[in-house]
Structures are given as C-alpha cells and as structure tokens.
Design a protein around this motif. Structure first.
Motif, PDB file in Angstrom:
ATOM      1  N   LEU A 295       0.833  -1.201   0.000  1.00  0.00           N
ATOM      2  CA  LEU A 295       0.000   0.000   0.000  1.00  0.00           C
ATOM      3  C   LEU A 295       0.870   1.255   0.000  1.00  0.00           C
ATOM      4  O   LEU A 295       0.553   2.249  -0.670  1.00  0.00           O
ATOM      5  CB  LEU A 295      -0.937  -0.007   1.211  1.00  0.00           C
ATOM      6  N   ALA A 296       1.973   1.208   0.738  1.00  0.00           N
ATOM      7  CA  ALA A 296       2.911   2.337   0.727  1.00  0.00           C
ATOM      8  C   ALA A 296       3.430   2.590  -0.683  1.00  0.00           C
ATOM      9  O   ALA A 296       3.477   3.730  -1.162  1.00  0.00           O
ATOM     10  CB  ALA A 296       4.075   2.066   1.680  1.00  0.00           C
ATOM     11  N   PHE A 300       3.168   5.862  -3.161  1.00  0.00           N
ATOM     12  CA  PHE A 300       4.366   6.490  -3.736  1.00  0.00           C
ATOM     13  C   PHE A 300       4.252   6.581  -5.255  1.00  0.00           C
ATOM     14  O   PHE A 300       4.599   7.598  -5.855  1.00  0.00           O
ATOM     15  CB  PHE A 300       5.625   5.688  -3.370  1.00  0.00           C
ATOM     16  N   ASP A 301       3.759   5.507  -5.882  1.00  0.00           N
ATOM     17  CA  ASP A 301       3.697   5.451  -7.342  1.00  0.00           C
ATOM     18  C   ASP A 301       2.671   6.421  -7.913  1.00  0.00           C
ATOM     19  O   ASP A 301       2.889   7.006  -8.983  1.00  0.00           O
ATOM     20  CB  ASP A 301       3.361   4.027  -7.808  1.00  0.00           C
ATOM     21  N   LYS A 306      -4.090   7.964  -5.829  1.00  0.00           N
ATOM     22  CA  LYS A 306      -3.533   9.301  -5.970  1.00  0.00           C
ATOM     23  C   LYS A 306      -2.247   9.410  -5.153  1.00  0.00           C
ATOM     24  O   LYS A 306      -2.208   9.012  -3.986  1.00  0.00           O
ATOM     25  CB  LYS A 306      -4.544  10.337  -5.473  1.00  0.00           C
ATOM     26  N   LYS A 307      -1.208   9.911  -5.778  1.00  0.00           N
ATOM     27  CA  LYS A 307       0.090  10.006  -5.103  1.00  0.00           C
ATOM     28  C   LYS A 307      -0.054  10.815  -3.818  1.00  0.00           C
ATOM     29  O   LYS A 307      -0.600  11.920  -3.826  1.00  0.00           O
ATOM     30  CB  LYS A 307       1.116  10.669  -6.025  1.00  0.00           C
ATOM     31  N   ASP A 308       0.432  10.231  -2.719  1.00  0.00           N
ATOM     32  CA  ASP A 308       0.327  10.876  -1.423  1.00  0.00           C
ATOM     33  C   ASP A 308       1.518  10.416  -0.590  1.00  0.00           C
ATOM     34  O   ASP A 308       1.487   9.341   0.014  1.00  0.00           O
ATOM     35  CB  ASP A 308      -0.990  10.501  -0.745  1.00  0.00           C
ATOM     36  N   VAL A 309       2.574  11.228  -0.583  1.00  0.00           N
ATOM     37  CA  VAL A 309       3.808  10.844   0.097  1.00  0.00           C
ATOM     38  C   VAL A 309       3.595  10.688   1.593  1.00  0.00           C
ATOM     39  O   VAL A 309       4.158   9.787   2.221  1.00  0.00           O
ATOM     40  CB  VAL A 309       4.923  11.865  -0.190  1.00  0.00           C
TER      41      VAL A 309
END
Length: 369
Positions: A295-296, A300-301, A306-309
């Motif tokens: 999931l991390a 990241f991808d 949706k990208k969420d650092v």
C-alpha cells in the motif's frame, strides 16, 4: 482505517487500567482525546464494546473471525471492511494484553466427568487444558485426558495427541506416534499437519502430490495458503489464485496478501488494481507487514491511487514496525539520502540493522523447515 488505534487503546488501558472498558462513556472520552486524528477508528472500537463484541471475544475459546464479521454485518449493519477492522483490532488487543480468567472448580468438573464417563465433557476439559483457556495450560493433564478418550474410542482426540507427540508437549517427542495419530483420524486439522510434513519433507519424504492431497482434505483456512504455494511452484498461477482467493474469503491474512499481489501483477488472473487494493487493505487490517508495504508503494507510485507521500510514509513506517524487510531497507535508504524524510544517519543505521535481523530470522526459519 489506521491500525495504530491498537496502540492508542493499549495506552488508554495502561494509563487508566483495563477496567475502564466497563465505563464506556469515560473510555470513549479518553480514547477520543488521545486519538483525535482517528475518529472513525475510535467510533468502531467504542461501538464494538457497546455491542459486547470485545467481551464475547475474550471468552470465546473457538474464536473465528469470519463469524464475528458476518454477525456485525448482519445485525449491526456494518460494512464488511468496518466489521473486519473492528474484530481484528480486538483480536490483537486481546493477544497483546493477554487476558486470563479461571474456571472455578474445574478439578471437580473433571472428577465428575470421569465418574459419569461423560466423554463430551472430558473432551471439552481436555481442550481447556491444552489451550490454557480458563485454566493454567497443562499439556500433561491434556495428554492424560485425551489418551483416556482415545482408549475409549473417541477419535477426535487423535489430532491433539499427534500434536503433543510432534512437539513434545506434555509427553516425550515421538514423530512416529505423531504420524500414527494424525493418520488414524485424518480430520481437517490432522490433514493440515500431514500436508505440511509432505510439503517440506519433515520426517517423511517430500512429496508435493501427497501434500496437496492432504491440504485438499483440510478445511482449515491455512490449507488454502499451502495449496496456492504448491500450485505457484508448478507455475499454475490461475489455480493458485483460486486457492488464495478461498483463503482470502476466510480472512487468512497471507492469502489476502497473495490474492492482492496476483491481482496487482495480473498473474493467473486479469489485472485489477481496485480489487488488489481491497485485499491488500484487508491484509493490512490484519497486521500483515507486506500488505502495508504494498500500500505504501501504491501511494508512492501514484498510479492506482492518488500520489500521497505522507500516506505512503505512514504505511511504510507501519510496515517496518510489523517487521517488513523491504520496508526497513527502503526507510534506511530514505534516511541515508534524505529522500522524503530529513536525513538522519542514526535512523538509517537502525532500519538497516532491523532489516538484517529480519533477513537472518527468515533464513533460520527456513533452515528449520
């Protein structure tokens, strides 16, 4: 849903005592203050206590997760995801806290059961001693009762006698006798043990066909995992996916991970990221470290999600706390390079050392198998 709520509940119990759960209004107030950023999780934890689910699970000798999930969906109108999260949180709380209670006068019950030749009561009492449920765990006592039952034709005792002989619990280890008992009454649990023997060549010659035969004869949810592993070894990914999917439907956490991973890769099944995320999320709720790591990576991808650092780092740190080798290695690199996080050589070294310990632990476990 965030599994960190488990730590918050334990913090509440540590600070106010476990009995605060009986004052639900006070418990809710304190938990909301402590976990103010996890209101949905707090709501579910408190709701389950109001419904008596937590107390029921504490005293449930034959806990089965799917039974509670089905109950909550049907009678409390919860979504399956909410029900699974609630039950998983409670299961890990109970395991972490280690609730213990004693059945009063159990020795009198035992004497009476012997006198009346009440085999059903003796069987229950034998399992009670075997599991240490409501009494101090006593394998010798369990072995004595199960042996008596076996001598009187109660073959349901075979699995327990086989298990104790296999592991040397309450009796001197004797693999030949363990195998004999498992084979005498080849029920679901015994079949799982025999399947593992043949799968890994433990005490018998390794034989994948025999292993599969026994796994197919077992209805234990772990049997679906081992069926899938054997089928993957044969490159039959489609059948492996179907086996994993059966286990996933029973909330077997490794099967949830495998199902999600194959869906993500499109291996043995049509690629479906929505379904992959669904199963990986369920595995994360059950504290599966690699589900948290996957999931991390998805956050990241920024492709399927949706990208969420920030979210990605949260999952990555939780994966590391759950002992994911890949998560620890990646965090070590992040802290060494200052990528996404502030550079910190101490953290980098710590995560690298943790990764090495996890790797060594897995290698030792493999050697034992």
């Amino acid at each position: 849903m965030n599994i960190q709520i488990i730590e918050k509940v334990i913090d509440v119990f540590n600070q106010y005592g476990d009995t605060i759960r009986f004052d639900i209004e006070r418990f809710e107030e304190v938990l909301n203050d402590l976990a103010f950023n996890m209101m949905d999780e707090c709501y579910l934890v408190v709701l389950g206590m109001k419904l008596g689910v937590f107390e029921a699970m504490i005293f449930d000798e034959d806990f089965e997760m799917s039974r509670y999930v089905d109950y909550l969906c049907q009678y409390a109108s919860l979504k399956e995801e909410e029900a699974l999260f609630m039950v998983s949180v409670y299961a890990h709380l109970i395991e972490s806290i280690g609730y213990y209670f004693e059945i009063p006068d159990i020795e009198n019950f035992l004497r009476q059961a012997y006198q009346e030749q009440n085999f059903s009561h003796l069987y229950v009492l034998a399992r009670t001693y075997f599991l240490g449920f409501g009494v101090t765990q006593d394998y010798e006592k369990a072995f004595e009762i199960f042996s008596y039952l076996h001598d009187n034709g109660i073959l349901e005792s075979c699995y327990y006698l086989g298990y104790m002989y296999e592991h040397g619990d309450g009796v001197e280890q004797d693999i030949a006798k363990a195998l004999a008992y498992y084979r005498e009454q080849c029920d679901s649990q015994s079949s799982l043990r025999l399947g593992l023997f043949y799968m890994y060549g433990q005490y018998v010659e390794q034989d994948s066909n025999q292993a599969m035969h026994y796994f197919l004869n077992s209805h234990e949810k772990e049997s679906y995992l081992y069926q899938g592993i054997l089928l993957e070894r044969q490159k039959d990914y489609s059948s492996a996916f179907q086996a994993y999917l059966k286990g996933a439907k029973c909330f077997q956490k490794d099967c949830l991970y495998k199902t999600g991973l194959l869906l993500k890769l499109g291996l043995g099944v049509e690629l479906n990221m929505d379904d992959a995320i669904h199963y990986l999320t369920y595995g994360y709720y059950l504290l599966h470290e690699e589900c948290a790591y996957e999931l991390a990576m998805l956050y990241f991808d920024g492709v399927a999600l949706k990208k969420d650092v920030k979210k990605a780092l949260q999952y990555l740190h939780q994966a590391a706390r759950l002992n994911s080798y890949e998560a620890c290695l990646l965090l070590s690199q992040f802290y060494e390079l200052g990528r996404y996080v502030k550079k910190h050589h101490g953290y980098a070294l710590s995560y690298y050392q943790q990764a090495q310990m996890i790797k060594e632990g897995k290698e030792k476990a493999y050697e034992i198998i």
